[in-house]
Write a protein that holds these residues in place. Structure first.
Motif, PDB file in Angstrom:
ATOM      1  N   SER A 112      52.051  62.939  93.313  1.00  0.00           N
ATOM      2  CA  SER A 112      52.764  63.277  94.550  1.00  0.00           C
ATOM      3  C   SER A 112      54.023  64.087  94.254  1.00  0.00           C
ATOM      4  O   SER A 112      54.404  64.953  95.047  1.00  0.00           O
ATOM      5  CB  SER A 112      53.106  62.013  95.343  1.00  0.00           C
ATOM      6  N   LEU A 113      54.661  63.830  93.120  1.00  0.00           N
ATOM      7  CA  LEU A 113      55.879  64.557  92.764  1.00  0.00           C
ATOM      8  C   LEU A 113      55.572  66.022  92.464  1.00  0.00           C
ATOM      9  O   LEU A 113      56.367  66.903  92.785  1.00  0.00           O
ATOM     10  CB  LEU A 113      56.570  63.886  91.577  1.00  0.00           C
ATOM     11  N   TYR A 114      54.427  66.281  91.860  1.00  0.00           N
ATOM     12  CA  TYR A 114      54.023  67.662  91.609  1.00  0.00           C
ATOM     13  C   TYR A 114      53.615  68.359  92.905  1.00  0.00           C
ATOM     14  O   TYR A 114      53.867  69.545  93.094  1.00  0.00           O
ATOM     15  CB  TYR A 114      52.863  67.724  90.607  1.00  0.00           C
ATOM     16  N   ILE A 115      52.972  67.623  93.795  1.00  0.00           N
ATOM     17  CA  ILE A 115      52.442  68.221  95.021  1.00  0.00           C
ATOM     18  C   ILE A 115      53.499  68.335  96.113  1.00  0.00           C
ATOM     19  O   ILE A 115      53.611  69.369  96.774  1.00  0.00           O
ATOM     20  CB  ILE A 115      51.229  67.403  95.527  1.00  0.00           C
ATOM     21  N   LEU A 116      54.292  67.282  96.302  1.00  0.00           N
ATOM     22  CA  LEU A 116      55.248  67.245  97.406  1.00  0.00           C
ATOM     23  C   LEU A 116      56.684  67.551  97.003  1.00  0.00           C
ATOM     24  O   LEU A 116      57.511  67.847  97.856  1.00  0.00           O
ATOM     25  CB  LEU A 116      55.234  65.858  98.063  1.00  0.00           C
ATOM     26  N   GLY A 117      57.000  67.420  95.732  1.00  0.00           N
ATOM     27  CA  GLY A 117      58.394  67.500  95.317  1.00  0.00           C
ATOM     28  C   GLY A 117      59.018  66.113  95.331  1.00  0.00           C
ATOM     29  O   GLY A 117      58.432  65.158  95.849  1.00  0.00           O
ATOM     30  N   TRP A 118      60.206  65.991  94.776  1.00  0.00           N
ATOM     31  CA  TRP A 118      60.791  64.664  94.594  1.00  0.00           C
ATOM     32  C   TRP A 118      61.224  64.008  95.898  1.00  0.00           C
ATOM     33  O   TRP A 118      61.062  62.801  96.061  1.00  0.00           O
ATOM     34  CB  TRP A 118      61.920  64.699  93.576  1.00  0.00           C
ATOM     35  N   LYS A 119      61.747  64.769  96.852  1.00  0.00           N
ATOM     36  CA  LYS A 119      62.197  64.158  98.111  1.00  0.00           C
ATOM     37  C   LYS A 119      61.008  63.661  98.927  1.00  0.00           C
ATOM     38  O   LYS A 119      60.950  62.500  99.329  1.00  0.00           O
ATOM     39  CB  LYS A 119      63.001  65.158  98.938  1.00  0.00           C
ATOM     40  N   GLY A 127      60.787  62.726  89.533  1.00  0.00           N
ATOM     41  CA  GLY A 127      60.690  63.864  90.440  1.00  0.00           C
ATOM     42  C   GLY A 127      61.772  64.896  90.226  1.00  0.00           C
ATOM     43  O   GLY A 127      61.511  66.107  90.267  1.00  0.00           O
ATOM     44  N   ILE A 128      62.987  64.449  89.994  1.00  0.00           N
ATOM     45  CA  ILE A 128      64.082  65.393  89.743  1.00  0.00           C
ATOM     46  C   ILE A 128      63.835  66.147  88.440  1.00  0.00           C
ATOM     47  O   ILE A 128      64.021  67.368  88.374  1.00  0.00           O
ATOM     48  CB  ILE A 128      65.437  64.665  89.754  1.00  0.00           C
ATOM     49  N   PHE A 129      63.389  65.456  87.412  1.00  0.00           N
ATOM     50  CA  PHE A 129      63.073  66.130  86.148  1.00  0.00           C
ATOM     51  C   PHE A 129      61.936  67.133  86.325  1.00  0.00           C
ATOM     52  O   PHE A 129      62.006  68.255  85.817  1.00  0.00           O
ATOM     53  CB  PHE A 129      62.705  65.110  85.056  1.00  0.00           C
ATOM     54  N   ILE A 130      60.888  66.735  87.032  1.00  0.00           N
ATOM     55  CA  ILE A 130      59.754  67.644  87.260  1.00  0.00           C
ATOM     56  C   ILE A 130      60.225  68.872  88.042  1.00  0.00           C
ATOM     57  O   ILE A 130      59.856  70.002  87.729  1.00  0.00           O
ATOM     58  CB  ILE A 130      58.600  66.919  87.974  1.00  0.00           C
ATOM     59  N   HIS A 131      61.067  68.656  89.041  1.00  0.00           N
ATOM     60  CA  HIS A 131      61.577  69.759  89.863  1.00  0.00           C
ATOM     61  C   HIS A 131      62.472  70.699  89.041  1.00  0.00           C
ATOM     62  O   HIS A 131      62.305  71.915  89.082  1.00  0.00           O
ATOM     63  CB  HIS A 131      62.344  69.202  91.056  1.00  0.00           C
ATOM     64  N   LYS A 132      63.398  70.131  88.305  1.00  0.00           N
ATOM     65  CA  LYS A 132      64.372  70.943  87.554  1.00  0.00           C
ATOM     66  C   LYS A 132      63.754  71.630  86.338  1.00  0.00           C
ATOM     67  O   LYS A 132      64.183  72.711  85.951  1.00  0.00           O
ATOM     68  CB  LYS A 132      65.542  70.073  87.083  1.00  0.00           C
ATOM     69  N   PHE A 133      62.807  70.963  85.702  1.00  0.00           N
ATOM     70  CA  PHE A 133      62.253  71.466  84.439  1.00  0.00           C
ATOM     71  C   PHE A 133      60.749  71.679  84.535  1.00  0.00           C
ATOM     72  O   PHE A 133      60.016  71.386  83.605  1.00  0.00           O
ATOM     73  CB  PHE A 133      62.577  70.484  83.301  1.00  0.00           C
ATOM     74  N   TYR A 134      60.297  72.206  85.658  1.00  0.00           N
ATOM     75  CA  TYR A 134      58.868  72.354  85.918  1.00  0.00           C
ATOM     76  C   TYR A 134      58.148  73.111  84.804  1.00  0.00           C
ATOM     77  O   TYR A 134      57.037  72.758  84.419  1.00  0.00           O
ATOM     78  CB  TYR A 134      58.652  73.045  87.267  1.00  0.00           C
ATOM     79  N   ASP A 135      58.775  74.149  84.275  1.00  0.00           N
ATOM     80  CA  ASP A 135      58.138  74.969  83.245  1.00  0.00           C
ATOM     81  C   ASP A 135      58.263  74.392  81.839  1.00  0.00           C
ATOM     82  O   ASP A 135      57.707  74.951  80.898  1.00  0.00           O
ATOM     83  CB  ASP A 135      58.715  76.387  83.261  1.00  0.00           C
ATOM     84  N   LYS A 136      58.994  73.324  81.691  1.00  0.00           N
ATOM     85  CA  LYS A 136      59.174  72.691  80.375  1.00  0.00           C
ATOM     86  C   LYS A 136      58.507  71.315  80.422  1.00  0.00           C
ATOM     87  O   LYS A 136      59.128  70.323  80.767  1.00  0.00           O
ATOM     88  CB  LYS A 136      60.655  72.581  80.046  1.00  0.00           C
TER      89      LYS A 136
END
Length: 190
Positions: A51-58, A107-116
């Motif tokens: 869900s964090l990848y699909i919807l984002g953290w919020k 979610g915040i990590f996935i959002h901020k560092f999506y490419d890493k």
């Protein structure tokens, strides 16, 4: 406050629908569990990672909060097809509540560092560690166990499986996101 500031704080109809879809997926997959002791193996954290990848953290966190409310009112959406306050505030409730900070941190990590990918993994590990800590402390108190016994029942048997779930989410999450984006169905973060 102008209308663009107000609008940015609200979810669109489409976002609400996507949150509802992911909440429904959570309600279907989270009850599927394997009882191995006081804490079962479930798919809840895997669904949250996706869900964090699909919807984002919020929106991913909101989706999980709605799932918790659905379970709290008694709908059998928790592991083993259970629900109600007795489950949410019982021995394994700390893990259910611990998924909230897990979703926020990961979610915040996935959002901020999506490419890493390695930093996304760090975020998932940190979030899961917070969930483990909350759930273990809660289990120890509720089940009248030592912290070590609660750790052995609620964390140690799950580490390898949870790492596998994180890797699956890291590999498949971006692929799902890319396909949704190509189909014009991806929600962009504000």
């Amino acid at each position: 406050m102008n209308s663009s500031e107000t609008k940015s704080n609200k979810f669109s109809i489409y976002e609400i629908a996507m949150i509802g879809v992911i909440t429904a997926v959570t309600c279907v997959l989270a009850p599927l569990s394997i009882p191995i002791g006081p804490v079962p193996i479930s798919l809840t954290n895997l669904v949250i990672y996706f869900s964090l990848y699909i919807l984002g953290w919020k929106r991913g966190t909101v989706s999980y909060l709605i799932y918790l409310l659905i379970g709290l009112v008694g709908v059998p959406v928790f592991s083993g097809f259970t629900g109600g306050p007795g489950k949410l505030f019982g021995p394994t409730g700390g893990y259910l509540i611990g998924f909230i900070p897990m979703a926020l941190i990961a979610g915040i990590f996935i959002h901020k560092f999506y490419d890493k990918w390695y930093l996304s993994l760090v975020g998932m590990i940190l979030g899961t560690a917070v969930c483990y800590a909350m759930g273990t402390a809660w289990l120890a108190v509720q089940a009248n166990m030592s912290f070590q016994a609660a750790l052995m029942a609620g964390v140690i048997p799950f580490i390898i499986g949870d790492l596998i779930k994180m890797i699956l989410a890291m590999k498949l999450g971006p692929m799902i996101r890319k396909r949704l984006s190509a189909a014009g169905l991806m929600i962009t973060d504000k």
